[in-house]
Structures are given as structure tokens and as C-alpha cells.
Design a protein around this motif. Sequence first.
Motif, PDB file in Angstrom:
ATOM      1  N   GLY A 149       0.848  -1.346   0.002  1.00  0.00           N
ATOM      2  CA  GLY A 149       0.030   0.207   0.048  1.00  0.00           C
ATOM      3  C   GLY A 149       0.808   1.090   0.044  1.00  0.00           C
ATOM      4  O   GLY A 149       1.728   1.438   0.929  1.00  0.00           O
ATOM      5  N   GLU A 165      -5.200   6.140  -1.725  1.00  0.00           N
ATOM      6  CA  GLU A 165      -4.770   4.631  -1.293  1.00  0.00           C
ATOM      7  C   GLU A 165      -4.312   3.728  -2.822  1.00  0.00           C
ATOM      8  O   GLU A 165      -5.209   3.721  -3.753  1.00  0.00           O
ATOM      9  N   TYR A 206      -1.779   0.833  -4.826  1.00  0.00           N
ATOM     10  CA  TYR A 206      -1.205  -0.481  -4.428  1.00  0.00           C
ATOM     11  C   TYR A 206       0.049  -0.780  -5.455  1.00  0.00           C
ATOM     12  O   TYR A 206      -0.130  -0.901  -6.680  1.00  0.00           O
TER      13      TYR A 206
END
Length: 564
Positions: A470, A477, A479
Motif C-alpha cells: 500500500g 490509497e 497499491y
Amino acid sequence: MYRYEPIDQQLVRSRALQYRDQLNRFLAGKLGEEEFRPLRLQNGLYIQRHAPMLRIAIPYGLLSATQMRLLAHVARRWDRGYGHFTTRQNVQFNWIRLEDSADILDALAGVEMHAIQTSGNCVRNITSDEFAGIAPDEIIDPRPLAEILRQWSTFHPEFAYLPRKFKIAISGSREDRAATAFHDIGLYAVRAVDGSPGFRVLAGGGMGRTPMVGTVLREFLPWDEVLNYCEAILRVYNRYGRRDNIYKARIKILLRALGAAEFTRQVEEEFAALAGGPGTVPQAEYNRIAAHFAPPPYLEGLPDTIDAAGDRPFLRWVERNVRAHRAPGYRAVVLSLKKTGTAPGDASAGQMERVADWSERFGFGEIRVTHEQNLVLPDVRADRLHALWQELRTAGLATPNIGLLTDIISCPGGDFCSLANAKSIPIAQAIQRRFDDLDYLHDLGEVNLNISGCMNSCGHHHVGHIGILGVDKDGAEFYQVSLGGADGSAAGRGRVGVGRIIGPSFAAEEIPQVIERLLGVYLRERDEGERFVDVVARLGIEPFKRDVYGERPARQDTALAEAT
């Protein structure tokens, strides 16, 4: 398992009493936050995003039924009904009230447990192989030495304020199930030419912001010199490790700064002054500790075969969740804490109580915690596996996915941790839901998928065959995905290495599709019997990268459809 002697019990009781006084003074306003902070951290109490978190030590991952029941009691009385088992073979409770923390430490002391040195710049919980003492490939039972290391490191005055936290792992088997190459000190069992047992010693391994594979300092160290050699390493680190920069304080940074040759020279110089001295483990003391780990009263003459009786779900569970045992007629059973819809590593109070009951009814009252965040019943009779499996199913602990894609390692992430950049648990659950077809999972074979919510790598994303990290992008957010990591276990063919990032990061909703495309490349390109990590090693990351970011070969959708 090791049972406390009077001095052990007095130590944890005294620490719990001391902490109660510190807590009361803080709550009364007689201690400031900055004064109280190091005191609570020395007892495993963090202040997280929503509530205090208490981390409880489970030395080398070994629990008794009584201790597991106490953990269930903590979950039910002082938390929200569950606990989280971690990659350090500890357990965390994420919703503790600060006012209750002293009561919890008192309760733990009553069953030979504590939270000492589960935080702070000290030697943390000693970790080991979850199949120690029962594994057919074992060279040395690591538990006696793990216990000796625990006693030596607890409250060691010279190493109470190290530059940074310090982690030691010890593996006694040919397969490195303790990931020794990714610890500050890794002890890997070997035998000398004459057959005498000892350890290959590695130092400076770790994940986090700067992932590194440990450097071999010694190919062979006699087992009785383990404390002296660890002390030599810690002294060099304590002397030269940086205390001015938290990001450069770990031993791996020091080893790289000095160079492996110079670091090793200094350690050997320290060791020369220590070898054969008071830290050398006497055979009598080893025998005294080892007596705590004597084999239980196994029955002889038991059938050593498992009758699946045409029961395909049971057979599938046996194939994935049951492991070989040194004692004929017995098996080790892995209880999956990775059922679809649950947070990886979480167990409810009711599940913990049932695990404690099963450990007594189907074994000898012992439970193990794995660094993959599952539980193990180590001594189950082969002829009772079917009966156990039926009960595990009713408790949601029989998912036959050990070593498969949905056996995900995950940190608590942004749902709890104040350090996290992004949430981990929802990503794990989305992947579980997307790949909930057991036939598909079994066709894929072993794929380790690890998720961390930040660079601290509590979810071991660096060593996942597929790693997910993350990251924060302007408050959102995202990834990052890496491929090809391996921690030395059999799932990676014994490889050791850090995964390679495939490219720019993805939004949360894209991750399941990204995983599907990565698996599509594997299914298309694999040879007979070739595992995912083998294909990544053979082809590199470029074919995977092309399919994920564009220029997808036309064969992919066909291969994926055929596999599903």
C-alpha cells in the motif's frame, strides 16, 4: 513445552505490578505522555489509529491449551471478540482500553505469558519453525536453544536500548520454514563433516524500507556457542549502529556501510574474546531445558495411512493442510485462518476456545502459531483426522488452501495501524472473493501472496511470490505489485530473494483484475509441474508487465478460461 520456574514467574509478576504502578501514575496525571510512552512500549502497548493495541509474546510460536483459552478470554472480555495472529508468531488485540491493560498483563502472568519486549529497541520474540520437534527433515530440534535465547535476551542489560528493534529466527530443519535470511540474526541448522550439529549464521537480513537478504557470517558454528556469537553480533551493532536516523538504524544498514568483510571481522574479533566463556551453553543446562521438550507419550503400532473413503473434500484438505510427522501414525494439521471473508490471521474467541479443546482431545494440549498467520495442531493421530476435519468445518477452520493463492499473509493495515499508507484487509478479502474456486486454486498450485499496508513490511510483501504494498498518492490509497520474492521455504523451491516491482501502482478496485492477469501469464507459459515462482524466475517480469499494463497476448483469455 517449557514451563515457568519460580524465577520466571516472579519476573513476569513483578513486571506486571510495575506496569500497573506506571499506568496509574499516568492516568492520575503524574506521568506525562512522553514519559509514559517508552514504559508502555516495553510492555507491548501501542496507540493505534482507533484504540490501543496490545501485542502478546508467543515464544517460538508455542502455546498450551490453557494459554489459548486465556487469549480467548482476553478477546471476549477486553477486546471485540477476536485476536490477530502475526508473522512474528505473536498475537495482537486491536481494541484494548488503556485502563484495562494492567489487568490483562496480570491475567497473562497467571498462565505464563507476557508482553515483554514485543516492542521497543530490544531483542524481540524469538521465532522458529512451527513443526519443530516433529518435522521429518529436522536436523536439530530448535526449541531448547530458542528457549535459551529467550531467557538470555529477556532484560539483557547490555541490549535493552539498541539502535533499533532486533529480530532473531532459528530453524532446525532442511527446509527453512523460519525465513532466517530475512532476520537481523538467522540461525540455520547444519551438520559438520564429522556429523556434529551446528548452525550457519546469517546477519543483516530484513524487509521494511530497505529489504536485504542476510549475509552469511559463518558457515558452521557449534551449537553451544550460539549465545556467544549472537552477543558478538549485537555488540558490534550496539557500538556502531546509527541512533540519529530511524530509517538507517537497523543492523542491515550497518553491515552494508561497513562492508560484509569488515563487519564479519569485527564480529569474529568479539567472538574470540567470548568463545568458551560463561555464555557457552553447558551440556547439562541444555539437557535441563531440552527435557521440557521431550516427546509426548505417542502410541505405538498405530495405522500410518489415511483412509479418505472416496471423500473428495476431505482428501483435498489432507493434501493441503496435513503434514508429515516423525512419529508413525501421527500428523501435523494446519488450521487455516484464511477463510474467504475473514481478515487473514484473525481468530474469534470461540474459535480459540475450540482450538484449545481440539488440542487436548486430538493431541497433547499443544498449539503452534505459524509465521504465515495460521495455527497448527502438531500431534493428531492419522486415524482421527476425519473426525477432526468434520469439527474444523463447523468452526470455519478447514479451508483447504494452505500454500495456495488465498492463504494470504496480511498486516492489519490502515484499518488499525497509524503507520499504514493504505488498507490491507479489504484487498485480501477482495482477492479471496475473486478466487474462491477451489478447483482453480488447486490447479494454480502454490502461490504465496503477501500484503503490507506500508513499507515496514509487516505483511512480508517483499518475499511474496506476488507482493502487494500500500502506498499513498496525494492522500489516496494505491497499491504497488512485485513478483518473484521468496523466503527460503519449499513453496519457493528454497529460493531466497526480494520481489521486483512490475511498474506503477494500481487503485484498490483494480487489484483483483491485476492478479488475474498475472495468473493468466503463468497459466499460459508454465511447463508441466512448474510453479508460479519458477515461471517468474525463468521469464522475468516483462511478460507479466506487458499483460498487466497493455499489449496483452491474445492467448491469455483462452488460457484463463481453460484453467477455470
